[in-house]
Design a protein around this motif. Structure first.
Motif, PDB file in Angstrom:
ATOM      1  N   UNK A 150      14.384 -24.417  -4.751  1.00 11.95           N
ATOM      2  CA  UNK A 150      14.280 -24.017  -3.345  1.00 11.95           C
ATOM      3  C   UNK A 150      14.463 -25.214  -2.422  1.00 11.95           C
ATOM      4  N   UNK A 151      13.850 -26.329  -2.769  1.00 14.02           N
ATOM      5  CA  UNK A 151      14.027 -27.539  -1.969  1.00 14.02           C
ATOM      6  C   UNK A 151      15.488 -27.968  -1.918  1.00 14.02           C
ATOM      7  N   UNK A 152      16.188 -27.786  -3.038  1.00 10.05           N
ATOM      8  CA  UNK A 152      17.598 -28.163  -3.075  1.00 10.05           C
ATOM      9  C   UNK A 152      18.399 -27.330  -2.074  1.00 10.05           C
ATOM     10  N   UNK A 153      18.153 -26.034  -2.032  1.00 15.25           N
ATOM     11  CA  UNK A 153      18.870 -25.184  -1.084  1.00 15.25           C
ATOM     12  C   UNK A 153      18.490 -25.523   0.352  1.00 15.25           C
ATOM     13  N   UNK A 154      17.228 -25.809   0.573  1.00 18.91           N
ATOM     14  CA  UNK A 154      16.787 -26.195   1.915  1.00 18.91           C
ATOM     15  C   UNK A 154      17.454 -27.501   2.362  1.00 18.91           C
ATOM     16  N   UNK A 179       8.066 -23.503  -1.785  1.00 16.61           N
ATOM     17  CA  UNK A 179       9.118 -24.296  -1.159  1.00 16.61           C
ATOM     18  C   UNK A 179       9.382 -23.886   0.276  1.00 16.61           C
ATOM     19  N   UNK A 180       9.387 -22.576   0.525  1.00 16.39           N
ATOM     20  CA  UNK A 180       9.631 -22.092   1.886  1.00 16.39           C
ATOM     21  C   UNK A 180       8.479 -22.451   2.819  1.00 16.39           C
ATOM     22  N   UNK A 181       7.258 -22.262   2.342  1.00 17.24           N
ATOM     23  CA  UNK A 181       6.101 -22.582   3.179  1.00 17.24           C
ATOM     24  C   UNK A 181       6.011 -24.076   3.458  1.00 17.24           C
ATOM     25  N   UNK A 182       6.375 -24.871   2.476  1.00 20.68           N
ATOM     26  CA  UNK A 182       6.400 -26.317   2.644  1.00 20.68           C
ATOM     27  C   UNK A 182       7.343 -26.718   3.776  1.00 20.68           C
ATOM     28  N   UNK A 183       8.430 -25.947   3.936  1.00 27.97           N
ATOM     29  CA  UNK A 183       9.412 -26.212   4.990  1.00 27.97           C
ATOM     30  C   UNK A 183       9.095 -25.458   6.280  1.00 27.97           C
ATOM     31  N   UNK A 184       7.910 -24.839   6.311  1.00 28.80           N
ATOM     32  CA  UNK A 184       7.455 -24.082   7.483  1.00 28.80           C
ATOM     33  C   UNK A 184       8.395 -22.925   7.814  1.00 28.80           C
TER      34      UNK A 184
END
Length: 337
Positions: free
Chosen positions: A169-173, A204-209
């Motif tokens: 998920x971080x990679x896509x973000x 991952x999504x929550x980490x990126x707000x």
């Protein structure tokens, strides 16, 4: 044709039966030249040790059972090959059992072990839980794979699915995606791994707000490429907007790639796709598939290390080993684009 006997090998090689037995059982004190001579006779005659006699003489058969849900699943077929190769390096042969995630077949893997056919079992359960396995563990060395069960007295090897999904998920973000879907959830899913991968995706999504959107969690009927295709096609037809997809395995990812192609969407320009398992298929899709890559070699080695220690007499509390993973970046989700 008469069965080739130990004495036949001894006569051809010009050595004693004891020497042949030492070679067959891989005893270290046999001189290299003598071992080569005996092995040549074994190969020429096609001699195969009698497992019953070997069991009586050593207490071991030299056989390991590998029990997996599906033989034709790309991940398990690759894992089976690596298990067989590692077994050969360590002087074992492998019996592969397919359970099809059937509870009766899974129970048979454990309850039938007392027949004395194998020295140990490497088992990926799906239906059986922790207490089910603990109750049936009758003493034959056992190592578990996967997420379904972790009895405290049984060794267990797995990857960190939450961490791996978080990395995907971080990679896509990092590549600029903001509407990232997860493919997918199955109503009758009993594997345990999907929920962990979904958890890492959400983290991952929550980490990126980024707000979690239930509409971006795609459902499917079964674990097949066709089901993945139908799920993504349905989302597109419903007007769901997404620019990235984390897939719970490569089969779903292959279905997603076809659905996106059929709908006229470009990968990765319109939608980036990440698969899971890094099977051989990932290098041959169009575009080639970025995929979470479990360290299969490390997983196999860890499973055999633990099993051999159990075969050697270790009777302690179960060891829990987490092996690493990486992200094999290819065309479907390259670095920032």
């Amino acid at each position: 044709m008469a069965r080739v006997r130990l004495i036949d090998v001894a006569e051809l090689a010009g050595v004693s039966m004891k020497t042949v037995s030492n070679v067959v059982h891989s005893y270290p004190h046999v001189a290299p030249a003598l071992r080569e001579k005996v092995q040549a006779a074994i190969d020429q005659l096609g001699y195969r040790p009698n497992l019953t006699a070997r069991r009586l003489a050593t207490g071991k058969t030299g056989m390991i059972a590998l029990a997996i849900p599906e033989i034709d699943h790309p991940y398990f077929s690759e894992l089976s090959r690596q298990m067989a190769e590692e077994a050969t390096r360590r002087g074992y042969r492998v019996i592969i059992e397919q359970t099809l995630s059937d509870p009766d077949l899974e129970r048979a893997v454990l309850s039938d072990r007392e027949a004395g056919l194998v020295d140990g079992v490497i088992f990926h359960p799906v239906r059986m839980g922790t207490l089910d396995i603990a109750k049936l563990d009758a003493g034959t060395p056992l190592v578990l794979l996967g997420e379904a069960a972790m009895p405290v007295m049984t060794d267990h090897v797995m990857i960190d699915n939450v961490s791996a999904a978080l990395d995907a998920t971080r990679h896509l973000l990092a590549s600029g995606c903001r509407r990232i879907a997860f493919l997918g959830v199955i109503a009758a899913d009993i594997t345990g791994s999907t929920s962990q991968r979904l958890l890492g995706y959400q983290q991952g999504l929550l980490e990126a707000r980024i707000r979690l959107d239930p509409e971006l969690v795609f459902t499917a009927l079964e674990f097949t490429a066709e089901a993945g295709l139908r799920s993504v096609t349905d989302a597109i037809e419903r007007g769901v907007r997404f620019d990235g997809v984390v897939c719970r395995d490569d089969r779903f990812a292959i279905g997603a790639l076809k659905a996106l192609h059929d709908s006229g969407r470009s990968v990765p320009e319109d939608v980036a796709v990440v698969g899971w398992d890094n099977t051989f298929l990932a290098a041959y899709t169009s575009p080639t598939l970025t995929s979470v890559a479990p360290k299969k070699t490390a997983l196999v080695a860890a499973a055999f290390d633990l099993l051999e220690e159990r075969i050697g007499g270790y009777r302690g509390v179960g060891r829990h080993v987490i092996v690493g993973h990486s992200l094999e970046v290819r065309e479907s989700a390259p670095h920032a684009f």
